[in-house]
Design a protein around this motif. Structure first.
Motif: not given
Lengths: 516, 276
Positions: B139, B135-137
């Motif tokens: 974002i 998910v961080e990527d």
């Protein structure tokens, strides 16, 4: 970039009263959420809870304290959680109350602080940005400015959300008009110098602190750029990197030299003011701060100068083999996509999702499930039998049910006739039908013409269902090459194979064997 | 076998039916028909008349073939008005949230795709080489693109400055909404991303691996996702080019898809012309 922003960028070239005022208005909008804070909270609190607390607390002070705490906490982590922030804020608010010798239960104070924080993150409005309209005098138009002071950032860690200051948040707190981190640091250095020269060591101390924060802000920016170099170098503009490295490093070196000079200035002052104990202590602290700042800035210079090297290290990825362009790269698509107007993007989105996602399992009309549903509904109604419903009488038409022409009476009659005919010896179907047209005991007028049809039906049923034939002890054999064509009394034509009907009833069978 | 026997019609329909189950990612429902599917696929590959029959059936149902795998035909709707098309309502039903906006979902879809396939060659690379995405990527990608359209050079700026862009919509959403569990809490980047990812996993486009030590879910793409995206990306890009050059056949005549989808299933192998 909107036309309005270009005017902002162009700066002094075509300044008029209108542009100047608009610029001031636009900049000051940033403070509006903070100024609105007391009124908003008054409105929320109403009459029921402690009404006097709000009058004794400096809400704006708390708001800026919140900004400072977040700036402080985000120096060594990506964001600060709500509980963390409120924890830091609580003793500060308590001190305010103590100064006036007011005692309130901690829960009330915590509640109030929570409200302050919720307002600053715009919780009532679903954490969306603050939106304000303002008049642009130069263009004779109204614009809206949307911004956050404190924004929830996704970190992927922990269960809580994290908050960080946005650029607007920094601007609001440092009370500067919008400027970059390095500019702010340079201004900070200038202030420190002036303050030391005037002997205001306390303010100089806070200025060094602010400078430290600006440095961290810049190094965060550098960290983000480095990450994107590593992940997807295509997305990074080399010119931007060079610019960052050249300008940033130059500027940072200057700032660093300046802080070095400040450091010496402080040390000089320290020698001169060797007799005042308190001042000496503060100066020593200042010197220490400046030294730290120096080290930090040196690191920043290194980071900035290393950026082009990082880019070079990963630049081989730029020259990877690319096939002959069957597809546009996702990067290009995404860039375009984000620049399309909202309405068109929505239309594309609907189409994209339809083409991209697998087909849907569509519920088809199913009579079985419908009947089930009705059954369930009826059962539920029956189960709650205590509800008595008054049935209202209405003038209704009776429902007409289907009445078969070959009714039970007729079929019974045909069966009786069939048994009588077959009882003696095997009989042909054509004979049977002829008997039925003129029975020995005449029936009612209406039934009479239908009797042969009923007879044929009985035989047919026996042919189709062998169990029925067994029950009636009938054996039916089609006669090869013999066909029947018979006009029945009701106008129908019977057509088909000739059948031989034999009774297999034990009594008949025994007669037959006796005769043999 | 190059002729059609009397069973062909039924078999063609059967193949479409089973492929619909397969495309939905329902492995359990399909497992008992695996043998039948293999036979049907063999017939599909070997017999041209049969192939045409299946295609006619798909066309009538307004479906298109994304790719042919050894387990079945990957299908998707031909256009948004098709009976089988996935709609915003389906996203809403899935998570009991009805505040989906197509523009936002499109941005998130593209961000996920960009995180997985940053380069054009990645769309053809074996999926095992593409790594995972978290998910961080996604974002990060959204952060990058949310500001990008502001930085476009002036001659590339196709829009009136008064018109709101898709990026602006994204910019005006918070990254995370701490109240997301509450009803009516409103959207955030994280909520949208999770919604789309959940749907992608349920349709077998992405595989989710949960690393229990760090409590992070890693998503890996499947060949089906790659194939679907290849089609959809071409559509999206052609469309944007049309917007840029002022011709917009898609919006003027809704319901008629562009020609590139209306042909044979081998389309994925046909070279598209390079677009800049």
């Amino acid at each position: 970039m909107t036309a309005f922003e270009t005017i902002l960028e162009e700066g002094t070239s075509n300044r008029t009263l209108a542009t100047d005022v608009t610029k001031a208005v636009r900049s000051s909008l940033i403070m509006r959420p903070i100024y609105e804070l007391p009124t908003r909270i008054y409105r929320q609190v109403g009459q029921d809870s402690e009404p006097n607390l709000l009058e004794h607390v400096d809400l704006m002070w708390l708001a800026f304290a919140t900004l400072d705490i977040i700036a402080e906490l985000t120096e060594y982590q990506v964001g600060a959680s709500r509980t963390e922030i409120l924890q830091h804020l609580f003793p500060l608010a308590e001190a305010q109350l103590q100064a006036q010798q007011i005692q309130v239960p901690p829960s009330v104070l915590k509640n109030l602080l929570g409200k302050v924080f919720d307002h600053l993150v715009n919780r009532d409005n679903r954490y969306l940005p603050f939106t304000y309209r303002f008049y642009d005098g130069a263009q004779h138009q109204f614009h809206t400015r949307k911004f956050w002071l404190i924004k929830a950032v996704y970190t992927g860690q922990g269960k809580e959300s994290f908050f960080a200051l946005t650029d607007e948040g920094y601007v609001a707190y440092f009370g500067l008009h919008e400027s970059s981190a390095l500019d702010a640091a340079a201004i900070g250095n200038l202030r420190i110098k002036l303050l030391i020269e005037r002997g205001n060591v306390d303010d100089a101390l806070t200025a060094t602190d602010q400078n430290r924060k600006q440095c961290l802000r810049k190094s965060n920016e550098v960290r983000d750029v480095r990450r994107s170099i590593e992940r997807n170098i295509q997305a990074v503009d080399f010119r931007h990197i060079n610019q960052l490295a050249d300008e940033g490093a130059d500027q940072a070196t200057q700032i660093q030299q300046e802080s070095g000079r400040l450091h010496h200035l402080v040390l000089d002052n320290l020698d001169k003011n060797s007799d005042e104990e308190e001042l000496r202590y503060k100066l020593q602290q200042l010197a220490e701060n400046l030294e730290q700042l120096n080290i930090q800035q040196m690191k920043l210079v290194n980071q900035l100068q290393k950026l082009p090297d990082d880019f070079n290290d990963h630049s081989h990825k730029l020259f990877r083999r690319r096939s002959i362009g069957i597809m546009p790269a996702m990067d290009t698509i995404t860039r375009r996509l984000f620049a399309t107007p909202e309405a068109q993007a929505a239309a594309v989105g609907v189409e994209f999702i339809a083409r991209f996602d697998p087909p849907l399992r569509q519920p088809l009309f199913d009579p079985g499930s419908m009947i089930d549903a009705i059954d369930r509904a009826l059962e539920r109604q029956n189960a709650s039998g205590d509800i008595y419903q008054q049935v209202e009488e209405e003038a209704a038409e009776l429902i007409e049910y289907f009445q078969p022409e070959l009714n039970d009476e007729l079929m019974g009659e045909a069966l009786k006739l069939l048994f009588n005919a077959v009882a003696g010896e095997p009989v042909l179907l054509s004979q049977l039908l002829t008997q039925a047209t003129a029975p020995l005991t005449p029936l009612a007028d209406k039934l009479q013409p239908l009797l042969p049809v009923a007879m044929a039906m009985q035989v047919f049923q026996c042919v189709v269902d062998h169990r029925l034939a067994e029950k009636y002890h009938l054996q039916i054999e089609p006669q090869a090459d013999q066909h029947v064509r018979l006009l029945l009394p009701d106008g129908r034509l019977y057509r088909g194979h000739e059948l031989l009907l034999t009774s297999t009833h034990p009594s008949i069978f025994s007669i037959a064997t006796d005769q043999a | 076998m190059t002729y059609l026997d009397e069973d062909s019609f039924q078999q063609a329909n059967r193949l479409i039916y089973l492929s619909l189950i397969y495309s939905n990612g329902n492995r359990r429902a399909l497992s008992q028909y695996m043998e039948e599917m293999t036979e049907l696929l063999q017939k599909f590959r070997s017999s041209e008349p049969f192939q045409q029959l299946v295609e006619a059936g798909l066309k009538a149902m307004e479906l298109q073939i994304l790719t042919i795998t050894s387990d079945g035909l990957r299908l998707s709707a031909r256009h948004a008005n098709s009976f089988f098309a996935t709609t915003l309502t389906d996203y809403g039903k899935m998570l009991a949230r009805s505040d989906n906006k197509a523009a936002d979902l499109l941005c998130v879809h593209c961000a996920i795709a960009t995180a997985l396939f940053p380069n054009e060659t990645d769309l053809d690379a074996p999926v095992e080489d593409l790594g995972v995405v978290m998910v961080e990527d996604i974002i990060q990608v959204l952060r990058r693109f949310a500001d990008q359209e502001q930085k476009l050079p002036a001659e590339d700026d196709i829009l009136d400055p008064q018109v709101r862009t898709a990026a602006q919509r994204i910019r005006e959403l918070p990254e995370e909404n701490p109240d997301s569990k509450r009803a009516g809490a409103g959207a955030s980047w994280l909520a949208l991303i999770n919604r789309v990812l959940e749907h992608l996993v349920s349709t077998d486009y992405l595989l989710a691996f949960e690393d229990h030590q760090e409590d992070v879910i890693e998503y890996r793409p499947t060949p089906a996702y790659q194939a679907a995206l290849r089609q959809a990306a071409v559509y999206a890009f052609h469309h944007f080019r049309n917007v840029a050059t002022g011709q917009d056949p898609q919006l003027k005549t809704p319901g008629t898809g562009p020609d590139q989808e209306s042909e044979s299933p081998q389309l994925t192998e046909q070279p598209e012309t390079e677009v800049n």
